[in-house]
Design a protein around this motif. Structure first.
Motif, PDB file in Angstrom:
ATOM      1  N   CYS A 129       0.829  -1.206   0.000  1.00  0.00           N
ATOM      2  CA  CYS A 129       0.000   0.000   0.000  1.00  0.00           C
ATOM      3  C   CYS A 129       0.858   1.248   0.000  1.00  0.00           C
ATOM      4  O   CYS A 129       1.643   1.490   0.918  1.00  0.00           O
ATOM      5  CB  CYS A 129      -0.945   0.001   1.195  1.00  0.00           C
ATOM      6  N   HIS A 146       0.045   4.249   0.438  1.00  0.00           N
ATOM      7  CA  HIS A 146      -0.294   5.325   1.367  1.00  0.00           C
ATOM      8  C   HIS A 146       0.699   5.441   2.527  1.00  0.00           C
ATOM      9  O   HIS A 146       0.814   6.497   3.136  1.00  0.00           O
ATOM     10  CB  HIS A 146      -1.719   5.150   1.893  1.00  0.00           C
ATOM     11  N   ALA A 147       1.359   4.346   2.833  1.00  0.00           N
ATOM     12  CA  ALA A 147       2.492   4.370   3.771  1.00  0.00           C
ATOM     13  C   ALA A 147       2.176   4.967   5.143  1.00  0.00           C
ATOM     14  O   ALA A 147       2.987   5.713   5.710  1.00  0.00           O
ATOM     15  CB  ALA A 147       3.664   5.137   3.131  1.00  0.00           C
ATOM     16  N   CYS A 148       1.018   4.674   5.694  1.00  0.00           N
ATOM     17  CA  CYS A 148       0.683   5.216   7.018  1.00  0.00           C
ATOM     18  C   CYS A 148       1.664   4.668   8.061  1.00  0.00           C
ATOM     19  O   CYS A 148       2.007   3.478   8.024  1.00  0.00           O
ATOM     20  CB  CYS A 148      -0.743   4.821   7.398  1.00  0.00           C
ATOM     21  N   TYR A 172       1.317   3.997  11.125  1.00  0.00           N
ATOM     22  CA  TYR A 172       0.781   3.046  12.116  1.00  0.00           C
ATOM     23  C   TYR A 172       0.247   1.768  11.461  1.00  0.00           C
ATOM     24  O   TYR A 172      -0.329   0.926  12.131  1.00  0.00           O
ATOM     25  CB  TYR A 172      -0.357   3.699  12.917  1.00  0.00           C
ATOM     26  N   CYS A 173       0.399   1.616  10.155  1.00  0.00           N
ATOM     27  CA  CYS A 173      -0.284   0.531   9.438  1.00  0.00           C
ATOM     28  C   CYS A 173       0.016  -0.841  10.054  1.00  0.00           C
ATOM     29  O   CYS A 173       1.172  -1.236  10.153  1.00  0.00           O
ATOM     30  CB  CYS A 173       0.148   0.535   7.974  1.00  0.00           C
ATOM     31  N   THR A 196      -5.589  -5.099   3.992  1.00  0.00           N
ATOM     32  CA  THR A 196      -4.119  -5.017   4.077  1.00  0.00           C
ATOM     33  C   THR A 196      -3.582  -4.148   2.939  1.00  0.00           C
ATOM     34  O   THR A 196      -2.387  -4.103   2.696  1.00  0.00           O
ATOM     35  CB  THR A 196      -3.472  -6.409   4.034  1.00  0.00           C
ATOM     36  N   CYS A 197      -4.486  -3.502   2.226  1.00  0.00           N
ATOM     37  CA  CYS A 197      -4.082  -2.494   1.232  1.00  0.00           C
ATOM     38  C   CYS A 197      -5.263  -1.530   1.086  1.00  0.00           C
ATOM     39  O   CYS A 197      -6.376  -1.866   1.488  1.00  0.00           O
ATOM     40  CB  CYS A 197      -3.779  -3.130  -0.118  1.00  0.00           C
ATOM     41  N   ASP A 198      -5.020  -0.348   0.542  1.00  0.00           N
ATOM     42  CA  ASP A 198      -6.133   0.543   0.251  1.00  0.00           C
ATOM     43  C   ASP A 198      -6.556   0.273  -1.192  1.00  0.00           C
ATOM     44  O   ASP A 198      -5.747   0.382  -2.128  1.00  0.00           O
ATOM     45  CB  ASP A 198      -5.697   2.015   0.421  1.00  0.00           C
ATOM     46  N   LYS A 211      -8.810   5.676   2.217  1.00  0.00           N
ATOM     47  CA  LYS A 211      -8.377   7.036   2.579  1.00  0.00           C
ATOM     48  C   LYS A 211      -8.216   7.858   1.314  1.00  0.00           C
ATOM     49  O   LYS A 211      -7.550   8.883   1.307  1.00  0.00           O
ATOM     50  CB  LYS A 211      -7.025   6.982   3.298  1.00  0.00           C
TER      51      LYS A 211
HETATM   52  S1  SF4 Z   1      -3.396  -0.367   4.244  1.00  0.00           S
HETATM   53 FE1  SF4 Z   1      -4.473   1.357   5.182  1.00  0.00          FE
HETATM   54  S2  SF4 Z   1      -3.295   1.860   7.004  1.00  0.00           S
HETATM   55 FE2  SF4 Z   1      -1.987   0.587   5.687  1.00  0.00          FE
HETATM   56  S3  SF4 Z   1      -0.801   2.026   4.485  1.00  0.00           S
HETATM   57 FE3  SF4 Z   1      -2.607   1.507   3.306  1.00  0.00          FE
HETATM   58  S4  SF4 Z   1      -4.134   3.054   3.793  1.00  0.00           S
HETATM   59 FE4  SF4 Z   1      -2.535   3.164   5.340  1.00  0.00          FE
END
Ligand code: SF4
Length: 375
Positions: free
Chosen positions: A35, A37-39, A41-42, A89-91, A122
């Motif tokens: 993913c 988005h690289a949050c 806290y993921c 486990t991915c966006d 997101k």
């Molecule tokens: S799976 Fe969700 S929390 Fe994890 S990086 Fe992607 S958007 Fe962010």
């Protein structure tokens, strides 16, 4: 630079052993692995998901997802349509989707076979598929939730560096409700990140904003910190919020959830209070099938809701209620039949006060006149 790699996968649909009682999801389906988005806290970084280490740099694009899913659902003899959680486990609407369209292809198949869907994202990229999501909502059920953790952009830039802004996400929720009112919409206020997004002000603003955009619910949960996920998060914290590191160690004490129960209770009580103040639901309305599962699902939802409230208010015994809900969700026949045969106690965890509650709920929901109507 993010790298995209096309890759063949054996399976595209995963059936859960127990239905998830947060989102009411029976199946999960991830169009991508990794993913962008690289949050920070993921939790997909934790070992239990077995995702590749550079999961925010290399995105595996699953090949032929449409054909594979279609073949699976066409041939499926043992699968019953039920809610599919897309992403997890991915966006599902990370930047790759704008090019490869795996999520859209999968949605077309779920529409064809009448499977309800639950999408958490997101990205405002989801707006591209409103037509399709609206059709799924009309056929069965569709829920779109935006994960939003803070209204402060500075905090969001640290937590979710490549996602849409909170304002864009709230506006997208509003647009979905306006254009496709049958879609259930909501906010996943999860995780509530300690010391960065757990102020009374942020919590109240999140609930108020949810109300303002007419979303149907707000789900809230704390931050878990497991193995590699914890290492990554604490390293990032050290880089830009050094002053918080010690506080985190004190709060978690090496555990994956805060050791300080009073902290958790404070968050839950505050959130319940704000939800009440702004009349916002804090549970998802589940999809109810019209076959033998109807009464089972209605009863399981009530038990799971009760377990949830007991848990967040720190009451003991909630696990028994939750497990009873899990086992009722999995029954291969209507629970009303078991009640008529006086076999309710054959269901694990259904005894004592839980059994009495279940009997009351069967009376409430059992509208059938004869045994035949269950078949
Ligand atoms: S799976 Fe969700 S929390 Fe994890 S990086 Fe992607 S958007 Fe962010």
């Amino acid at each position: 630079m993010v790298k995209y790699v096309l890759r063949e996968y054996k399976t595209i649909l995963n059936k859960l052993k127990f239905i998830d009682t947060w989102f009411w999801v029976r199946y999960t389906c991830n169009p991508y692995q990794g993913c962008e988005h690289a949050c920070v806290y993921c939790d997909a970084r934790s070992e239990r998901y077995y995702i590749h280490p550079e999961f925010d740099q290399t995105i595996f694009v699953k090949k032929n997802v449409k054909e594979k899913l279609d073949a699976k659902l066409r041939r499926a003899r043992t699968l019953l349509p039920d809610v599919v959680g897309i992403g997890g486990t991915c966006d599902a609407y990370q930047p790759a989707e704008m090019n490869y369209k795996n999520t859209r292809k999968l949605l077309e198949v779920f529409l064809k076979y009448k499977y309800p869907v639950f999408l958490s994202t997101k990205s405002i990229g989801v707006l591209r598929d409103l037509d399709l999501l609206g059709k799924i909502a009309n056929e069965t059920a569709c829920c779109v939730a935006f994960t939003i953790t803070s209204l402060e952009e500075k905090v969001n830039l640290f937590l979710e560096p490549r996602a849409a802004t909170a304002e864009e996400r709230f506006l997208a929720l509003e647009k979905i409700k306006q254009e496709q009112p049958k879609i259930q919409t909501g906010v996943n206020f999860m995780p509530i990140v300690p010391y960065l997004a757990d102020s009374d002000e942020n919590m109240e603003n999140m609930v108020r904003s949810t109300r303002e955009v007419k979303a149907d619910f707000i789900l809230f949960a704390g931050l878990t910190l497991r193995d590699k996920q914890a290492l990554f998060f604490l390293r990032k914290l050290e880089e830009s919020h050094q002053n918080l590191v010690e506080k985190y160690h004190k709060l978690y004490q090496g555990n994956y959830v805060p050791k300080d129960k009073a902290y958790l209770l404070r968050i839950s009580q505050k959130m319940l209070g704000y939800c009440k103040k702004y009349s916002v639901n804090y549970r998802v309305k589940r999809w109810i099938p019209s076959d033998f599962r109807r009464i089972n699902y209605l009863i399981a939802q009530e038990l799971a809701d009760k377990a949830y409230e007991m848990q967040i208010l720190g009451k003991k015994g909630y696990k028994g209620w939750l497990w009873a809900a899990n086992h009722i969700n999995n029954l291969p026949e209507s629970i009303a039949i078991l009640a008529k045969k006086e076999q309710l106690e054959t269901i694990r965890n259904v005894r004592g006060i839980i059994k009495a509650e279940v009997e009351g709920l069967i009376k409430k929901y059992d509208k059938s006149k004869t045994l035949d109507s269950y078949f």
